[in-house]
Design a protein around this motif. Structure first.
Motif, PDB file in Angstrom:
ATOM      1  N   GLU A  14       0.811  -1.222   0.000  1.00  0.00           N
ATOM      2  CA  GLU A  14       0.000   0.000   0.000  1.00  0.00           C
ATOM      3  C   GLU A  14       0.845   1.272   0.000  1.00  0.00           C
ATOM      4  O   GLU A  14       0.298   2.372  -0.030  1.00  0.00           O
ATOM      5  CB  GLU A  14      -0.917   0.006   1.228  1.00  0.00           C
ATOM      6  CG  GLU A  14      -1.935  -1.105   1.219  1.00  0.00           C
ATOM      7  CD  GLU A  14      -2.613  -1.327   2.561  1.00  0.00           C
ATOM      8  OE1 GLU A  14      -2.220  -0.665   3.555  1.00  0.00           O
ATOM      9  OE2 GLU A  14      -3.523  -2.160   2.610  1.00  0.00           O
ATOM     10  N   SER A  15       2.161   1.143   0.053  1.00  0.00           N
ATOM     11  CA  SER A  15       3.034   2.299   0.192  1.00  0.00           C
ATOM     12  C   SER A  15       4.231   2.179  -0.741  1.00  0.00           C
ATOM     13  O   SER A  15       4.658   1.077  -1.092  1.00  0.00           O
ATOM     14  CB  SER A  15       3.529   2.376   1.638  1.00  0.00           C
ATOM     15  OG  SER A  15       4.496   3.366   1.794  1.00  0.00           O
ATOM     16  N   SER A  16       4.782   3.319  -1.114  1.00  0.00           N
ATOM     17  CA  SER A  16       6.001   3.308  -1.928  1.00  0.00           C
ATOM     18  C   SER A  16       7.247   3.251  -1.053  1.00  0.00           C
ATOM     19  O   SER A  16       8.362   3.128  -1.554  1.00  0.00           O
ATOM     20  CB  SER A  16       6.054   4.553  -2.816  1.00  0.00           C
ATOM     21  OG  SER A  16       6.096   5.714  -2.012  1.00  0.00           O
ATOM     22  N   VAL A  17       7.059   3.303   0.265  1.00  0.00           N
ATOM     23  CA  VAL A  17       8.170   3.273   1.215  1.00  0.00           C
ATOM     24  C   VAL A  17       8.848   1.914   1.150  1.00  0.00           C
ATOM     25  O   VAL A  17       8.191   0.876   1.047  1.00  0.00           O
ATOM     26  CB  VAL A  17       7.650   3.556   2.645  1.00  0.00           C
ATOM     27  CG1 VAL A  17       8.733   3.383   3.676  1.00  0.00           C
ATOM     28  CG2 VAL A  17       7.053   4.944   2.717  1.00  0.00           C
ATOM     29  N   ARG A  18      10.192   1.921   1.221  1.00  0.00           N
ATOM     30  CA  ARG A  18      10.940   0.664   1.126  1.00  0.00           C
ATOM     31  C   ARG A  18      11.368   0.122   2.480  1.00  0.00           C
ATOM     32  O   ARG A  18      11.818  -1.015   2.572  1.00  0.00           O
ATOM     33  CB  ARG A  18      12.154   0.864   0.222  1.00  0.00           C
ATOM     34  CG  ARG A  18      11.711   1.162  -1.216  1.00  0.00           C
ATOM     35  CD  ARG A  18      12.846   1.356  -2.145  1.00  0.00           C
ATOM     36  NE  ARG A  18      13.663   0.165  -2.239  1.00  0.00           N
ATOM     37  CZ  ARG A  18      14.754   0.082  -2.967  1.00  0.00           C
ATOM     38  NH1 ARG A  18      15.144   1.109  -3.677  1.00  0.00           N
ATOM     39  NH2 ARG A  18      15.468  -1.014  -2.993  1.00  0.00           N
ATOM     40  N   SER A  19      11.236   0.928   3.543  1.00  0.00           N
ATOM     41  CA  SER A  19      11.600   0.496   4.903  1.00  0.00           C
ATOM     42  C   SER A  19      10.723   1.210   5.913  1.00  0.00           C
ATOM     43  O   SER A  19      10.343   2.360   5.702  1.00  0.00           O
ATOM     44  CB  SER A  19      13.062   0.832   5.211  1.00  0.00           C
ATOM     45  OG  SER A  19      13.934   0.168   4.333  1.00  0.00           O
ATOM     46  N   PHE A  20      10.442   0.517   7.004  1.00  0.00           N
ATOM     47  CA  PHE A  20       9.676   1.106   8.096  1.00  0.00           C
ATOM     48  C   PHE A  20      10.499   1.059   9.376  1.00  0.00           C
ATOM     49  O   PHE A  20      11.128   0.029   9.674  1.00  0.00           O
ATOM     50  CB  PHE A  20       8.385   0.330   8.355  1.00  0.00           C
ATOM     51  CG  PHE A  20       7.386   0.388   7.235  1.00  0.00           C
ATOM     52  CD1 PHE A  20       6.813   1.589   6.840  1.00  0.00           C
ATOM     53  CD2 PHE A  20       6.994  -0.769   6.589  1.00  0.00           C
ATOM     54  CE1 PHE A  20       5.881   1.632   5.816  1.00  0.00           C
ATOM     55  CE2 PHE A  20       6.066  -0.738   5.571  1.00  0.00           C
ATOM     56  CZ  PHE A  20       5.502   0.465   5.174  1.00  0.00           C
ATOM     57  N   PRO A  21      10.472   2.136  10.171  1.00  0.00           N
ATOM     58  CA  PRO A  21      11.097   2.069  11.492  1.00  0.00           C
ATOM     59  C   PRO A  21      10.252   1.171  12.401  1.00  0.00           C
ATOM     60  O   PRO A  21       9.025   1.118  12.272  1.00  0.00           O
ATOM     61  CB  PRO A  21      11.093   3.520  11.978  1.00  0.00           C
ATOM     62  CG  PRO A  21      10.194   4.267  11.073  1.00  0.00           C
ATOM     63  CD  PRO A  21       9.931   3.440   9.862  1.00  0.00           C
TER      64      PRO A  21
END
Length: 131
Positions: free
Chosen positions: A100-107
């Motif tokens: 659902e996101s273009s983010v490649r990493s999450f904290p």
């Protein structure tokens, strides 16, 4: 079986961090040196202020081309709207967040403490180990 695997099983615990005052070109070099796609931006108490990613680096690049100047601080380019996960998050739920996101990493946060980071690559490593 996949639903029992959690973020905590595969997250990176040794973090490469930046501060808002880090020069953007030093930050980009740090990402390249450590072969990572993003880094948490923290204050002097270790509290998360944002994330600096490859995408933010692209913004630095384009601005330097358009303005014909090469300077700036991480705080000028970092992303501040951050999606976080916990170590207990299922990797199935994590996969949905990535989709659902273009983010490649999450904290990764445990209570209010930054304890790691989990990337798309980490998720794929979990999947590969099942075979």
């Amino acid at each position: 079986m996949l639903t029992k695997i959690t973020v905590g099983d595969y997250m990176t615990r040794r973090l490469v961090t930046l501060t808002k005052d880090t020069n953007v070109f030093d930050a980009i070099k740090k990402l390249m040196d450590h072969k990572i796609t993003c880094a948490p931006v923290v204050d002097d108490r270790g509290q998360l202020q944002g994330m600096f990613s490859e995408t933010d680096g692209m913004n630095v690049f384009l601005e330097s081309v358009y303005n014909q100047g090469m300077s700036g601080k991480v705080g000028d380019y970092m992303t501040v709207d951050i999606i976080t996960v916990t170590p207990e998050t299922s990797i199935v739920d994590l996969a949905k967040k990535f989709q659902e996101s273009s983010v490649r990493s999450f904290p990764v946060f445990e209570d209010t403490e930054l304890v790691g980071i989990i990337s798309r690559t980490d998720l794929l490593k979990a999947l590969a180990k099942l075979n």
